[in-house]
Design an enzyme around this catalytic site. Structure first.
Site, PDB file in Angstrom:
ATOM      1  N   HIS A 271       0.860  -1.182   0.000  1.00  0.00           N
ATOM      2  CA  HIS A 271       0.000   0.000   0.000  1.00  0.00           C
ATOM      3  C   HIS A 271       0.896   1.233   0.000  1.00  0.00           C
ATOM      4  O   HIS A 271       1.946   1.242   0.657  1.00  0.00           O
ATOM      5  CB  HIS A 271      -0.917   0.005   1.233  1.00  0.00           C
ATOM      6  N   GLU A 324      -7.773  -4.852  -0.637  1.00  0.00           N
ATOM      7  CA  GLU A 324      -8.335  -5.601  -1.755  1.00  0.00           C
ATOM      8  C   GLU A 324      -8.286  -7.119  -1.544  1.00  0.00           C
ATOM      9  O   GLU A 324      -9.154  -7.844  -2.015  1.00  0.00           O
ATOM     10  CB  GLU A 324      -7.591  -5.255  -3.061  1.00  0.00           C
TER      11      GLU A 324
END
Length: 386
Positions: A271, A324
């Site tokens: 991320h 996700e």
């Protein structure tokens, strides 16, 4: 010389770490693995409150009491039905966008919805009108994407039900069947956890458009366009595709090593902000474990091996699952088709976009950064015309 002109400043690529404005909506503290909406932990809100309560918090600035909660839920539920001219156009939109799915159709449908509802430019609207337009658009987004999905699948749209909460109604419009409370609540917690997340690409896009004074539909359509990129909201289904590609436990290590050594990205990991575990992923992993089953067991096994191999091959880098990875698992367990993962993300993030649009509309300054020219020196003489 213009006294208001500023000297361009050199900034990192992608504006990484650059503060561009002040916000009271929320923040992401990446090194702590923490993010919040207003003054409350987003993860705690997902565990304790309804989607409608968090929606109220984002756009009105405070959590509602019991009476306010019921009033707000009823008011927004009444906004779910589409104007007739929009409903009539959806089959054409779905057919023309069948290759790219409901998210592409949503851009067109939002523009049409804004025109049908008479959305005025933010510049020409007062605070009450702006808020009313965001509520109308946000309530319509689940109806739009569910209808576009069903039409694209050769099915008739399912009309929304005002008696169901946001998440339960969304599942009902997708499947035509009222969901059980377990699936509805799991999806609701996912939706709450993805309502807002700092100045991500789609939120920033919405605010740039809002800074021009454009209407709410224009801001949201631009945000959806940004969200459609695989590096932003397009990864939940790709994370499940990774599990499918690995296939079985004995293939995990070899598959991962081959791709990491080739410099390929493992979808669902890493991320740009978090340097520790993504709190959204941690929460969704717990939800997935509550369901249990082979898919969950395999996902947990893959997660552990990916993190171990990344630590071995990329020492010093903190790479963990992002939202996700387990978002895809949870949505699959709730019965959502994979092509609806990112549109479902949009059905949550529209609330965060709306809050940011309202906040940006209070600032009269247009967002207008500079670029450094690196082309051929200018001016040069024009060549003779042919």
């Amino acid at each position: 010389m213009d006294a208001t002109r500023t000297t361009p400043a050199e900034v990192p690529r992608g504006l990484a770490g650059v503060v561009v404005t002040d916000t009271a909506i929320g923040d992401v503290r990446g090194h702590e693995g923490f993010y919040h909406y207003r003054q409350y932990s987003a993860v705690e809100l997902a565990a304790e409150r309804s989607f409608e309560d968090v929606w109220h918090l984002l756009v009105n600035g405070a959590l509602p009491d019991a009476e306010e909660s019921a009033e707000f839920a009823g008011r927004t539920a009444a906004l779910r039905a589409l104007p007739p001219e929009v409903a009539k156009a959806l089959p054409v939109i779905a057919a023309s966008g069948s290759g790219s799915g409901p998210l592409a159709g949503l851009r067109t449908a939002l523009s049409l919805f804004g025109a049908a509802r008479g959305f005025a430019p933010l510049y020409d609207s007062d605070a009450d009108r702006r808020r009313a337009d965001t509520l109308a658009a946000s309530a319509a987004v689940p109806t739009l994407v569910a209808a576009l999905y069903r039409l694209g699948s050769g099915l008739d749209p399912v009309e929304p039900r005002a008696d169901l909460p946001y998440a339960a109604n969304y599942l009902y419009m997708l499947t035509g069947e009222e969901p059980g409370p377990r699936h509805a609540r799991a999806l609701e917690r996912y939706l709450i956890s993805t309502i807002d997340h700092g100045f991500n690409a789609s939120t920033f896009t919405a605010r740039v458009i809002a800074s021009t004074g454009a209407d709410v539909a224009a801001c949201l359509a631009g945000a959806v366009g940004a969200l459609s990129g695989p590096l932003h909201g397009g990864a939940p289904s790709r994370a499940l595709d990774t599990l499918d590609a690995i296939g079985s436990p004995e293939r995990i290590d070899g598959w991962i090593r081959e791709r990491v050594l080739a410099g390929e990205r493992i979808m669902g990991f890493g991320h740009p902000v978090y340097r520790t575990a993504d709190p959204r992923s941690v929460m969704l992993r717990d939800i997935a474990r509550d369901f249990g089953g082979p898919l969950v067991d395999f996902a947990v096994q893959v997660e552990g091996r990916v993190e171990a191999i990344l630590a071995e091959l990329k020492p010093g880098r903190e790479l963990h699952t992002n939202v996700e990875f387990y978002a895809g698992v949870v949505m699959e367990l709730c019965g959502l088709p994979r092509e609806m993962f990112t549109p479902t993300f949009a059905a949550a993030r529209v609330i965060g976009w709306s809050a940011n649009i309202l906040e940006q509309a209070e600032d009269s300054k247009i967002i207008r950064p500079a670029a450094r020219y690196v082309g051929e020196p200018a001016p040069v003489p024009l060549p003779p015309a042919a």
